[in-house]
Write a protein that holds these residues in place. Structure first.
Motif, PDB file in Angstrom:
ATOM      1  N   UNK A 277      22.472  24.222 -10.854  1.00 49.26           N
ATOM      2  CA  UNK A 277      22.005  23.305 -11.888  1.00 49.26           C
ATOM      3  C   UNK A 277      20.489  23.433 -11.994  1.00 49.26           C
ATOM      4  N   UNK A 278      20.005  23.595 -13.212  1.00 50.51           N
ATOM      5  CA  UNK A 278      18.572  23.670 -13.483  1.00 50.51           C
ATOM      6  C   UNK A 278      18.203  22.454 -14.319  1.00 50.51           C
ATOM      7  N   UNK A 279      17.479  21.525 -13.713  1.00 49.23           N
ATOM      8  CA  UNK A 279      17.100  20.291 -14.386  1.00 49.23           C
ATOM      9  C   UNK A 279      15.626  20.391 -14.729  1.00 49.23           C
ATOM     10  N   UNK A 436      14.964  17.702 -20.447  1.00 46.43           N
ATOM     11  CA  UNK A 436      14.203  17.865 -21.679  1.00 46.43           C
ATOM     12  C   UNK A 436      14.028  19.302 -22.120  1.00 46.43           C
ATOM     13  N   UNK A 437      14.115  20.255 -21.192  1.00 48.39           N
ATOM     14  CA  UNK A 437      13.912  21.659 -21.547  1.00 48.39           C
ATOM     15  C   UNK A 437      15.003  22.188 -22.478  1.00 48.39           C
ATOM     16  N   UNK A 438      16.149  21.515 -22.520  1.00 49.83           N
ATOM     17  CA  UNK A 438      17.208  21.910 -23.449  1.00 49.83           C
ATOM     18  C   UNK A 438      16.696  21.867 -24.890  1.00 49.83           C
ATOM     19  N   UNK A 439      15.722  20.994 -25.144  1.00 45.89           N
ATOM     20  CA  UNK A 439      15.197  20.823 -26.501  1.00 45.89           C
ATOM     21  C   UNK A 439      14.080  21.810 -26.826  1.00 45.89           C
ATOM     22  N   UNK A 440      13.709  22.655 -25.870  1.00 46.94           N
ATOM     23  CA  UNK A 440      12.659  23.647 -26.092  1.00 46.94           C
ATOM     24  C   UNK A 440      13.307  25.029 -26.193  1.00 46.94           C
ATOM     25  N   UNK A 441      13.485  25.556 -27.412  1.00 50.22           N
ATOM     26  CA  UNK A 441      14.191  26.838 -27.561  1.00 50.22           C
ATOM     27  C   UNK A 441      13.485  28.005 -26.884  1.00 50.22           C
ATOM     28  N   UNK A 444      14.708  27.808 -23.248  1.00 42.42           N
ATOM     29  CA  UNK A 444      16.134  28.153 -23.187  1.00 42.42           C
ATOM     30  C   UNK A 444      16.307  29.668 -23.263  1.00 42.42           C
ATOM     31  N   UNK A 445      15.614  30.294 -24.185  1.00 38.60           N
ATOM     32  CA  UNK A 445      15.689  31.755 -24.332  1.00 38.60           C
ATOM     33  C   UNK A 445      15.161  32.461 -23.090  1.00 38.60           C
ATOM     34  N   UNK A 446      14.000  32.023 -22.615  1.00 40.92           N
ATOM     35  CA  UNK A 446      13.347  32.709 -21.503  1.00 40.92           C
ATOM     36  C   UNK A 446      14.106  32.553 -20.196  1.00 40.92           C
ATOM     37  N   UNK A 447      14.689  31.390 -19.956  1.00 40.39           N
ATOM     38  CA  UNK A 447      15.405  31.191 -18.701  1.00 40.39           C
ATOM     39  C   UNK A 447      16.522  32.218 -18.539  1.00 40.39           C
ATOM     40  N   UNK A 448      17.206  32.530 -19.625  1.00 43.08           N
ATOM     41  CA  UNK A 448      18.258  33.530 -19.544  1.00 43.08           C
ATOM     42  C   UNK A 448      17.721  34.950 -19.507  1.00 43.08           C
ATOM     43  N   UNK A 449      16.780  35.253 -20.408  1.00 42.76           N
ATOM     44  CA  UNK A 449      16.319  36.634 -20.543  1.00 42.76           C
ATOM     45  C   UNK A 449      15.449  37.081 -19.374  1.00 42.76           C
ATOM     46  N   UNK A 450      14.610  36.204 -18.846  1.00 41.85           N
ATOM     47  CA  UNK A 450      13.739  36.588 -17.732  1.00 41.85           C
ATOM     48  C   UNK A 450      14.534  36.734 -16.437  1.00 41.85           C
ATOM     49  N   UNK A 451      15.486  35.833 -16.207  1.00 43.76           N
ATOM     50  CA  UNK A 451      16.265  35.897 -14.958  1.00 43.76           C
ATOM     51  C   UNK A 451      17.442  36.850 -15.057  1.00 43.76           C
ATOM     52  N   UNK A 452      17.857  37.185 -16.285  1.00 46.01           N
ATOM     53  CA  UNK A 452      19.015  38.049 -16.461  1.00 46.01           C
ATOM     54  C   UNK A 452      20.330  37.362 -16.170  1.00 46.01           C
ATOM     55  N   UNK A 453      20.353  36.025 -16.255  1.00 42.36           N
ATOM     56  CA  UNK A 453      21.569  35.277 -15.929  1.00 42.36           C
ATOM     57  C   UNK A 453      22.117  34.532 -17.142  1.00 42.36           C
ATOM     58  N   UNK A 455      23.334  31.462 -19.151  1.00 37.61           N
ATOM     59  CA  UNK A 455      22.875  30.082 -19.207  1.00 37.61           C
ATOM     60  C   UNK A 455      23.978  29.229 -19.823  1.00 37.61           C
ATOM     61  N   UNK A 456      24.323  28.129 -19.163  1.00 32.59           N
ATOM     62  CA  UNK A 456      25.345  27.213 -19.657  1.00 32.59           C
ATOM     63  C   UNK A 456      24.657  25.905 -20.030  1.00 32.59           C
ATOM     64  N   UNK A 457      24.868  25.465 -21.270  1.00 29.51           N
ATOM     65  CA  UNK A 457      24.182  24.278 -21.785  1.00 29.51           C
ATOM     66  C   UNK A 457      25.229  23.275 -22.249  1.00 29.51           C
ATOM     67  N   UNK A 458      25.226  22.064 -21.710  1.00 23.23           N
ATOM     68  CA  UNK A 458      26.242  21.078 -22.096  1.00 23.23           C
ATOM     69  C   UNK A 458      26.029  20.587 -23.521  1.00 23.23           C
ATOM     70  N   UNK A 459      27.119  20.203 -24.170  1.00 25.88           N
ATOM     71  CA  UNK A 459      27.042  19.666 -25.529  1.00 25.88           C
ATOM     72  C   UNK A 459      26.699  18.181 -25.497  1.00 25.88           C
ATOM     73  N   UNK A 460      25.700  17.853 -24.731  1.00 23.51           N
ATOM     74  CA  UNK A 460      25.123  16.516 -24.706  1.00 23.51           C
ATOM     75  C   UNK A 460      23.647  16.697 -24.429  1.00 23.51           C
ATOM     76  N   UNK A 461      22.823  15.890 -25.067  1.00 24.93           N
ATOM     77  CA  UNK A 461      21.387  16.043 -24.839  1.00 24.93           C
ATOM     78  C   UNK A 461      20.913  15.192 -23.671  1.00 24.93           C
TER      79      UNK A 461
END
Length: 526
Positions: A277-279, A436-441, A444-453, A455-461
């Protein structure tokens, strides 16, 4: 029928309350600000009564908006930052300072006044420190209390209750001095897997042999998903509820977020071990679970029973992520107050500039994001940040370039932390993002692309509030266990696969990131 719960999240700058139904749907949410007294970058304090008042306002407004009577609420649960509340023998605030009618009796989680004490504790090399990443952080409660005893003996002599903020909230609501296992194990050096959780020789060695008496601390904690007690008459009136509402054991806010995003697999221990989990908020936390303990320098834990029964939790983190982006906006001539609207304006312009300039956009700017020290992988609260490649550009576009590269730096630091966790045997396949980072596109993009993993994002803010609601639902009997509440209330999610081409481009950035860390270390030795 009592088929709803109320979840309260006390964050760095506000108290938020949500009304949640048995299926985990967040029906409404209300927020009220809380004030913080700050002196420089090391001192930060709250007035706990103001926090309680803000919470009551948020709960009453949420309940009114949901148009639900108190008789529909089964339980209430709190999560909060790991701030430290001080109370005397009468339960009154022990004020560190008084200002404009406020009594600042709470040392904020981000307060670093106890850095020297933390270093001294780490220097003891006590075996207990293996469960704190080998080096204790000044954000933990024990070094703060060591500072208090040394520097404010007048307050120490009058003390009777030391609370983690989540435990203070449950005490204020129920009158019970019971403490949560979640807070005790993760912030108080309490070893829940031992017959006696406290280590008397450790406390004696650091001069806190009288801590349990002075702080009114128990020998046992209450598990997440269990009730602390019912609301008192006074608290029920203040919150707009009734005394049949039970209050769950409190949680650290990041751990509530972990429960919110991983609850769907709470009954699958093997699957839990493959996720992190990444909070992401003012700071960022990475949280993993395993059936066996994993140890590593700078990794907080392993903590037993901190959330799920019979599971070991490990936490790593970054001290300033969203806080760093806020700081950069305030610092720059074209920045201003870091409101959500201002962040959106900057992000939209960054996206336009990236589209126009391609991979070369701001490519010569490089940032070390340790503006408030480093939790992981260095466990050094005294590390500082750096920006390389600045020019005389003071325009709005210049700000956008710095903002973008700060986002890149935050993601590069995340990659480095994940590599440190892998060395300790933690090998996640997926990152579950919330906060709050879910709201920063950009993030969101960098967490997946930089780590190569993936990313799972819940459908709740607001998975943090949903995680806290899961805790309340278990304590209130809506589900037979915490795992059942997690499965029954989890939100659907969407998955984002990393862009392999971009991942390759960030390899050079990562090499430069590591080089800057080496240069910083060299400068410190000259």
């Amino acid at each position: 029928m009592r088929d709803h719960v109320i979840a309260v999240d006390v964050g760095t700058g506000s108290a938020r309350a949500g009304v949640v139904d048995r299926q985990g749907r967040l029906l409404c949410r209300r927020e009220h600000p809380i004030g913080m007294r700050q002196l420089g970058d090391h001192i930060a304090e709250y007035d706990s009564e103001q926090i309680w008042s803000a919470t009551c306002i948020a709960v009453r407004e949420a309940l009114a908006t949901a148009e639900l009577p108190a008789e529909r609420i089964a339980a209430l649960a709190f999560d909060a930052t790991c701030s430290l509340v001080l109370r005397d023998t009468k339960g009154e605030p022990l004020a560190l300072a008084r200002e404009n009618g406020a009594s600042f009796d709470t040392i904020a989680w981000l307060d670093h006044r106890a850095s020297r004490e933390a270093a001294e504790i780490s220097g003891t090399r006590h075996p207990l420190l293996a469960y704190a990443g080998e080096a204790i952080s000044p954000e933990m409660q024990i070094p703060k209390l060591m500072w208090l005893k040394r520097n404010r003996p007048d307050l120490w002599a009058k003390s009777c209750h030391f609370f983690d903020l989540a435990d203070f909230m449950s005490w204020r609501a129920t009158g019970s001095t019971g403490r949560s296992l979640c807070t005790l194990t993760s912030k108080w050096n309490f070893l829940a897997h031992e017959k006696s959780g406290w280590s008397p020789d450790f406390l004696d060695r650091i001069g806190l042999g009288d801590l349990l008496v002075r702080g009114g601390l128990p020998q046992q904690g209450v598990a997440v998903g269990q009730a602390i007690g019912p609301l008192t008459d006074k608290a029920a009136t203040e919150l707009g509820l009734d005394t049949d509402v039970v209050v769950a054991a409190g949680m650290v806010d990041a751990y509530a977020g972990a429960l919110g995003v991983l609850g769907s697999i709470a009954d699958q221990p093997d699957a839990l071990e493959q996720r992190i989990a990444l909070i992401g908020g003012t700071s960022s936390c990475l949280i993993s679970f395993a059936a066996a303990p994993h140890f590593g320098k700078s990794l907080w834990g392993p903590f037993f029973d901190a959330v799920f029964p019979d599971q070991w939790l490990v936490e790593a983190g970054q001290s300033a992520t969203g806080g760093l982006l806020n700081h950069l906006l305030r610092l720059h001539a074209e920045g201003g107050e870091p409101t959500p609207a201002r962040h959106r304006q900057v992000i939209e312009r960054v996206q336009a500039l990236r589209q126009a300039e391609g991979p070369d956009f701001a490519a010569r700017l490089h940032i070390l994001p340790d503006f408030h020290g480093n939790r992981s992988p260095f466990a050094d609260p005294n590390l500082t940040g750096a920006i390389s490649g600045l020019t005389l550009d003071s325009s709005f576009d210049g700000l956008c370039r710095i903002y973008w590269r700060a986002c890149v730096a935050i993601a590069l630091a995340l990659r480095q932390i994940l590599e440190a966790m892998e060395k300790s045997g933690i090998r996640p396949e997926r990152l579950h993002l919330t906060g709050g980072h879910v709201k920063n596109p950009l993030l969101v993009e960098l967490y997946g692309d930089v780590t190569g993993r993936e990313l799972v994002i819940p459908d709740t803010d607001d998975a943090v509030l949903v995680g806290t609601a899961m805790n309340a639902a278990a304590a209130g009997g809506l589900y037979p266990s915490l795992a059942a509440a997690g499965v029954g209330m989890a939100a659907p999610s969407r998955s984002r696969q990393p862009d392999e081409a971009k991942h390759a481009l960030y390899e050079r950035d990562y090499r430069r990131f590591l080089a800057m860390q080496r240069h910083r270390a060299e400068l410190d030795t000259l």
